[in-house]
Design a protein around this motif. Structure first.
Motif, PDB file in Angstrom:
ATOM      1  N   VAL A   1      34.527  25.998   9.526  1.00  0.00           N
ATOM      2  CA  VAL A   1      35.071  27.082  10.333  1.00  0.00           C
ATOM      3  C   VAL A   1      36.483  27.394   9.864  1.00  0.00           C
ATOM      4  N   GLN A   2      36.805  28.680   9.803  1.00  0.00           N
ATOM      5  CA  GLN A   2      38.122  29.124   9.375  1.00  0.00           C
ATOM      6  C   GLN A   2      38.843  29.780  10.544  1.00  0.00           C
TER       7      GLN A   2
ATOM      8  N   ARG B   1      27.678  32.444   9.822  1.00  0.00           N
ATOM      9  CA  ARG B   1      28.889  33.255   9.670  1.00  0.00           C
ATOM     10  C   ARG B   1      29.240  34.056  10.921  1.00  0.00           C
ATOM     11  N   ALA B   2      29.056  33.441  12.065  1.00  0.00           N
ATOM     12  CA  ALA B   2      29.435  34.084  13.323  1.00  0.00           C
ATOM     13  C   ALA B   2      30.951  34.030  13.485  1.00  0.00           C
ATOM     14  N   ARG B   3      31.469  34.919  14.342  1.00  0.00           N
ATOM     15  CA  ARG B   3      32.908  35.012  14.542  1.00  0.00           C
ATOM     16  C   ARG B   3      33.268  34.956  16.025  1.00  0.00           C
TER      17      ARG B   3
ATOM     18  N   SER C   1      36.078  32.240  12.127  1.00  0.00           N
ATOM     19  CA  SER C   1      34.939  32.739  11.352  1.00  0.00           C
ATOM     20  C   SER C   1      34.126  31.557  10.834  1.00  0.00           C
ATOM     21  N   PHE C   2      32.928  31.837  10.361  1.00  0.00           N
ATOM     22  CA  PHE C   2      31.978  30.833   9.869  1.00  0.00           C
ATOM     23  C   PHE C   2      31.534  29.869  10.972  1.00  0.00           C
ATOM     24  N   LEU C   3      31.468  30.396  12.197  1.00  0.00           N
ATOM     25  CA  LEU C   3      30.887  29.638  13.291  1.00  0.00           C
ATOM     26  C   LEU C   3      29.370  29.689  13.203  1.00  0.00           C
ATOM     27  N   LYS C   4      28.718  28.762  13.898  1.00  0.00           N
ATOM     28  CA  LYS C   4      27.256  28.728  13.941  1.00  0.00           C
ATOM     29  C   LYS C   4      26.814  28.780  15.401  1.00  0.00           C
TER      30      LYS C   4
ATOM     31  N   GLU D   1      30.250  25.419  20.385  1.00  0.00           N
ATOM     32  CA  GLU D   1      29.558  25.832  19.159  1.00  0.00           C
ATOM     33  C   GLU D   1      28.167  25.205  19.185  1.00  0.00           C
ATOM     34  N   GLY D   2      27.244  25.898  19.865  1.00  0.00           N
ATOM     35  CA  GLY D   2      25.920  25.344  20.089  1.00  0.00           C
ATOM     36  C   GLY D   2      25.149  25.053  18.828  1.00  0.00           C
ATOM     37  N   GLY D   3      25.375  25.839  17.769  1.00  0.00           N
ATOM     38  CA  GLY D   3      24.643  25.642  16.525  1.00  0.00           C
ATOM     39  C   GLY D   3      25.022  24.382  15.786  1.00  0.00           C
ATOM     40  N   ARG D   4      26.172  23.799  16.135  1.00  0.00           N
ATOM     41  CA  ARG D   4      26.596  22.535  15.517  1.00  0.00           C
ATOM     42  C   ARG D   4      26.764  21.429  16.553  1.00  0.00           C
TER      43      ARG D   4
END
Length: 263
Positions: A12-13, A212-214, A229-232, A249-252
């Motif tokens: 994540v950035q 690449r969610a924000r 940026s680069f969230l999941k 961040e549910g995807g991670r």
């Protein structure tokens, strides 16, 4: 295949004015967050088929299952001395957790987002078509359908300027819920907008995208900034008493703490 793997593991950035760190790991399908006065955190874990739960993470890291055997628990808001929560599956009820007991309030279909102002509890259904916005009155238990025929409505919130906003993820828009029913589009051309939150900085929007969610911030002048940026598959964002923000961040399967450069 390598491209999708890269997207999954790329870190994540954060924008220049912010930094973040991982606050809690191994929080399965973290969805909604509710900070407590004692520093603990209520979290809904959006697992399906009775495997979901609402968990309390204490300041020392100890975890306590508050409600178990849920199916896709999603929305979670403090109200009436407890917490209202939804289950985004079938006709599961929106319920109130208070003093260790769970009371069903009303039924919806795939209810996701909740918002409470003390007088009314608002709920929005995440359905491909025919989604509704419901309003439940605490004083008389009356349930009113405010809108129907929504397309993947996910979040509803009231902003500091009094506007009540909601998302339609499929259409990529944020709308304002108005008394005349016109519901103008406030923002468009978004990538799967899901959770909304407003504070004095502006409107925060998470994108419910696997790659690449924000996390976006729209300030009061209408300027859009990408904060993360680069969230999941990020879900809810909430502000803490110390001025930081927590993001699920549910995807991670984790919870991030976002810190402004001024702190």
């Amino acid at each position: 295949m390598g491209f999708f793997t890269w997207q999954s593991f790329y870190p994540v950035q954060a924008s220049d004015d912010w930094r973040y760190h991982v606050l809690h790991r191994d929080v399965a399908k973290a969805a909604s967050l509710a900070p407590m006065l004692d520093g603990s955190l209520m979290v809904s874990q959006e697992l399906n088929k009775g495997l979901g739960s609402i968990v309390r993470i204490h300041p020392d890291g100890k975890r306590e299952v508050v409600v178990g055997n849920l199916s896709k628990p999603d929305g979670l808001v403090p109200t009436q001395g407890g917490w209202a929560f939804s289950q985004e599956v079938g006709d599961a009820p929106v319920s109130l957790l208070k003093d260790g007991s769970v009371t069903a309030l009303f039924k919806g279909e795939n209810v996701q987002g909740l918002w409470d102002d003390g007088e009314y509890l608002y709920a929005i259904e995440d359905r491909k078509e025919g989604g509704r916005i419901l309003r439940y009155g605490w004083s008389d238990q009356a349930l009113t359908v405010l809108r129907d025929q929504l397309n993947e409505g996910e979040s509803i919130t009231r902003c500091t300027d009094g506007r009540l906003l909601y998302t339609e993820k499929k259409k990529g828009v944020v709308r304002e819920l108005t008394e005349d029913g016109s519901d103008p589009v406030v923002l468009s051309n978004l990538n799967k907008p899901t959770f909304l939150m407003c504070d004095e900085r502006g409107l925060w929007i998470n994108e419910d995208s696997t790659h690449r969610a924000r996390l976006l911030l729209i300030d009061k002048q209408g300027h859009q900034q990408t904060i993360l940026s680069f969230l999941k598959a990020p879900q809810s964002i909430v502000r803490t008493a110390k001025g930081t923000y927590l993001l699920a961040e549910g995807g991670r399967n984790r919870i991030l703490e976002l810190v402004p450069a001024s702190l």
